[in-house]
Design an enzyme around this catalytic site. Structure first.
Site, PDB file in Angstrom:
ATOM      1  N   HIS A 191       0.826  -1.203   0.000  1.00 25.15           N
ATOM      2  CA  HIS A 191       0.000   0.000   0.000  1.00 25.15           C
ATOM      3  C   HIS A 191       0.867   1.263   0.000  1.00 25.15           C
ATOM      4  CE1 HIS A 191      -3.034   2.756   2.133  1.00 25.15           C
ATOM      5  NE2 HIS A 191      -3.345   2.706   0.867  1.00 25.15           N
ATOM      6  N   HIS A 195       1.279   4.118  -3.220  1.00 28.58           N
ATOM      7  CA  HIS A 195       1.123   5.571  -3.135  1.00 28.58           C
ATOM      8  C   HIS A 195       2.406   6.310  -3.513  1.00 28.58           C
ATOM      9  CE1 HIS A 195      -3.005   6.157  -1.757  1.00 28.58           C
ATOM     10  NE2 HIS A 195      -2.864   5.009  -1.121  1.00 28.58           N
ATOM     11  N   HIS A 222      -7.818   0.115  -4.487  1.00 28.42           N
ATOM     12  CA  HIS A 222      -8.431   0.166  -3.156  1.00 28.42           C
ATOM     13  C   HIS A 222      -9.703  -0.676  -3.084  1.00 28.42           C
ATOM     14  CE1 HIS A 222      -5.592   3.534  -2.783  1.00 28.42           C
ATOM     15  NE2 HIS A 222      -5.593   3.217  -1.498  1.00 28.42           N
ATOM     16  N   GLU A 326     -10.072  11.456  -4.715  1.00 28.10           N
ATOM     17  CA  GLU A 326      -8.859  11.176  -3.916  1.00 28.10           C
ATOM     18  C   GLU A 326      -8.382  12.420  -3.167  1.00 28.10           C
ATOM     19  OE1 GLU A 326      -5.357   9.876  -6.041  1.00 28.10           O
ATOM     20  OE2 GLU A 326      -4.511   9.020  -4.219  1.00 28.10           O
ATOM     21  N   HIS A 341     -11.428  11.950   0.155  1.00 30.11           N
ATOM     22  CA  HIS A 341     -10.677  10.818   0.668  1.00 30.11           C
ATOM     23  C   HIS A 341      -9.492  11.245   1.550  1.00 30.11           C
ATOM     24  CE1 HIS A 341      -6.897   8.579   0.046  1.00 30.11           C
ATOM     25  NE2 HIS A 341      -7.595   7.593   0.587  1.00 30.11           N
ATOM     26  N   HIS A 345      -8.785  10.568   5.712  1.00 33.26           N
ATOM     27  CA  HIS A 345      -7.616  10.064   6.446  1.00 33.26           C
ATOM     28  C   HIS A 345      -7.267  11.008   7.604  1.00 33.26           C
ATOM     29  CE1 HIS A 345      -5.775   6.596   4.242  1.00 33.26           C
ATOM     30  NE2 HIS A 345      -6.617   6.995   3.306  1.00 33.26           N
ATOM     31  N   HIS A 381     -12.657   3.487   3.193  1.00 31.24           N
ATOM     32  CA  HIS A 381     -12.530   3.163   1.775  1.00 31.24           C
ATOM     33  C   HIS A 381     -13.776   2.490   1.219  1.00 31.24           C
ATOM     34  CE1 HIS A 381      -8.829   4.663   0.055  1.00 31.24           C
ATOM     35  NE2 HIS A 381      -8.365   4.656   1.290  1.00 31.24           N
TER      36      HIS A 381
HETATM   37 CU1  CUO Z   1      -4.492   4.158  -0.050  1.00 34.24          CU
HETATM   38 CU2  CUO Z   1      -6.722   5.907   1.439  1.00 34.24          CU
HETATM   39  O1  CUO Z   1      -5.134   4.798   1.746  1.00 34.24           O
HETATM   40  O2  CUO Z   1      -5.666   5.749  -0.257  1.00 34.24           O
END
Ligand code: CUO
Length: 648
Positions: A191, A195, A222, A326, A341, A345, A381
């Site tokens: 993961h 990113h 995701h 995103e 998104h 977080h 998510h």
């Molecule tokens: Cu991978 Cu929210 O954690 O985009």
């Protein structure tokens, strides 16, 4: 590998080794001290970022070394990007290395590691350089406090040690049954690397490095993570994940029991905690953004910054929506649709200290390395994913013409017994501990439990009226839901995970296509450890051994061990799907057999090439399904059983 490449590989490993220790490698320290980036501006394709970076450094405005870096903090991130751009714009390897050596002891180590890794992944002259696994660069983000304390003790006593790590929490917390997935080192590192390959802050035009279909891949990768989590839940008698919502309490709390190297414990969240307004993000704002995104979906058009309507009803619409939600730097209207998104977080990461009264460090949700530890990650998510499906469900079903591959029939699919088990894995904690003058390093490892499966082979028997190249798409879905009811295909599609995708040639008449689990297009094997990697490079430099370079090496990729969900001791039924499509229509890159880069193309795309599949990601399960017309002769399903063989 030639000497020039070996030098690059060695220097990158050194730059990242014990990165919290300044003055580590004499040559690099001298190089850094002797270097004045501002006197070398012609060495950069674009000198503006490095100029600005040095200005901030001299003014003492950079995030100090030792402070906690989070990508979600605008200032932290902008500074990191300045360093990344300085590294990216360096005209040659020499300049790159000098810049990195200069920054290593001057810039915050979190920012340094991030910028350096992303730069190495994207520079042409560092293609093929292997990065150490993130859990060795930053063990603190991957193992719990208990392990760190034990490691310190062992070092003080100068005794080599293997410290057993337990999953967070107790069996009284049902969510703990699936902690083995959320806390899996390989999963978290996949993961985090994803990113880094597809940063939300990426400036495609400026960097001249396109990230085609990045918004769609954000959705798809995701979505697959959640679907995989759901299959693990089902394997452990837990219902599918429920989405969270901004004005609802979060039922399950989370105690990370993980600690920062400096800065204390990760904050915890009690059960039934509500979202709170932060200083700069309000709960109502999140509700408003959601409403606007849903309006765009129902109208199949988003409002752009210039006030125009941008149609999203074509297959490319999902990419626009992904970038909006995103959001990426390509969001059609950042002001209006916000940052649903990313703010999610932050809202979760800062939930227990919303007004920053207690100056708590960032929560696990504020690092991609730690986010999936919190079950609320999957709930956030799922909520985002449901928006994507609200959109997908408005698109027309695939027609029989789109699904069918005339003249091609799958007659049978055979697969070896599918078996899973837990095993132990040792993580090197060398980078977790401070260097002390008096105490030499001793070998200290954390021993973690992790899921694995027996390697398996499957074979597809095809009958075709002509020779052709076909794309073979393999998926796995649940057969029954948590209540024991058989799941209809139109619901099942949400929980279907991709197992593999590859190209095969079928002959006129019968062909048997066989494929191994280790070849899967979603996974990568265990990463090489820093120790092994360093040894290999040193041996190659000394001429004692050869080092083969893979220019398409991938750091992103789901761990191959986790290809199958755990299943149950008494055998758990799943549905296996195989779909054949016409490779001539699917192919994108002009190469023989386009799916071969780096092994993890389905979830990670490629670096430097276009996404190697013209079909929408997740095809054909991404849209509504009419079960009476869906199963053309090139689409096959059968029951399989996954048996969990036990624990260590
Ligand atoms: Cu991978 Cu929210 O954690 O985009």
């Amino acid at each position: 590998a030639d000497q020039a490449f070996l030098t690059k590989q060695r220097e990158v490993l050194r730059l990242l080794n014990k990165v919290h220790e300044p003055n580590r490698y004499k040559e690099q320290v001298e190089l850094g001290n002797a270097y004045e980036p501002v006197n070398s501006l012609p060495r950069y394709k674009n000198p503006a970022p490095v100029k600005q970076l040095v200005r901030l450094y001299r003014a003492g405005s950079l995030l100090p070394r030792g402070a906690i870096f989070t990508l979600f903090d605008d200032t932290h991130r902008e500074q990191m990007i300045l360093l990344f751009e300085s590294l990216l714009y360096a005209n040659d390897w020499e300049t790159f290395l000098r810049t990195a050596a200069w920054a290593r002891d001057r810039v915050n180590e979190g920012q340094f590691v991030y910028a350096l890794c992303v730069a190495v992944l994207h520079r042409e002259d560092t293609r093929g350089v292997v990065l150490p696994p993130p859990y060795e660069i930053y063990p603190h983000l991957f193992v719990n406090s208990e392990v760190i304390h034990a490691a310190y003790k062992a070092k003080m006593r100068q005794e080599p040690a293997v410290v057993h790590m337990n999953f967070t929490g107790t069996i009284r917390n049902p969510e703990q049954r699936v902690a083995y997935l959320g806390e899996d080192l390989g999963m978290n590192s996949h993961h985090a690397q994803w990113h880094m390959d597809f940063p939300f802050w990426w400036k495609e035009e400026e960097y001249g490095i396109p990230k085609e279909r990045k918004g769609e891949l954000f959705y798809y990768m995701h979505h697959q993570l959640i679907a995989r989590f759901d299959l693990e839940r089902l394997s452990n008698d837990l219902p599918f994940v429920e989405p969270l919502y901004w004005n609802e309490r979060i039922k399950d709390g989370f105690y990370p029991q993980t600690t920062y190297r400096v800065g204390g414990e990760f904050p915890a969240r009690p059960d039934n905690f509500a979202f709170h307004d932060l200083q700069n993000i309000k709960v109502q704002q999140m509700i408003d953004y959601t409403r606007r995104v849903r309006e765009a979906i129902s109208q199949q058009a988003v409002i752009t910054e210039t006030g125009d309507l941008y149609n999203i009803s074509s297959p490319e619409g999902i990419n626009v929506l992904g970038e909006l939600v995103e959001p990426s730097t390509r969001s059609k209207h950042r002001e209006y649709y916000g940052a649903l998104h990313n703010y999610g977080h932050i809202m979760l990461g800062q939930i227990t200290d919303p007004k920053r009264k207690f100056n708590m460090p960032p929560g696990v949700m504020e690092h991609f390395e730690t986010a999936t530890r919190d079950p609320a990650f999957f709930r956030l998510h799922k909520y985002i994913d449901n928006l994507f499906y609200e959109h997908k469900d408005l698109l027309p079903r695939y027609t029989v013409e789109e699904l069918d591959l005339p003249g091609t029939t799958i007659e049978e699919v055979q697969v070896d017994p599918l078996e899973t088990f837990f095993e132990y894995f040792d993580v090197d904690l060398l980078n977790a501990l401070d260097d002390t003058e008096e105490l030499p390093d001793v070998s200290i490892h954390a021993r973690v439990r992790r899921l694995n499966h027996k390697p398996f082979v499957f074979s597809v028997k095809v009958n075709s009226d002509a020779e052709r190249l076909v794309t073979v798409r393999v998926f796995l879905g649940p057969k029954y839901d948590w209540f024991g009811q058989e799941i209809p295909i139109n619901d099942k599609r949400h929980y279907i995970v991709e197992i593999d995708k590859f190209v095969a040639k079928v002959n006129a008449g019968k062909t048997v296509i066989t494929r191994k689990s280790s070849e899967s297009s979603v996974t990568i094997p265990d990463r090489e450890t820093t120790k092994v990697l360093t040894q290999k490079v040193e041996d190659a430099i000394a001429g004692k051994a050869q080092l083969t370079v893979n220019k398409d090496v991938r750091h992103c990729g789901y761990p191959d061990r986790l290809l199958l969900p755990k299943g149950r001791r008494d055998g758990m039924p799943f549905t296996l799907f195989v779909v054949l499509t016409d490779y001539e229509k699917d192919k994108v890159n002009d190469l023989p057999y386009d799916y071969d880069y780096g092994g993890s193309v389905s979830y990670c795309g490629t670096l430097g090439h276009r996404y190697p599949d013209a079909k929408p990601m997740g095809f054909p399960f991404d849209r509504r399904i009419d079960q009476d017309s869906f199963f053309t002769k090139n689409i096959y399903q059968r029951d399989v059983t996954i048996t969990f063989k036990g624990s260590v």
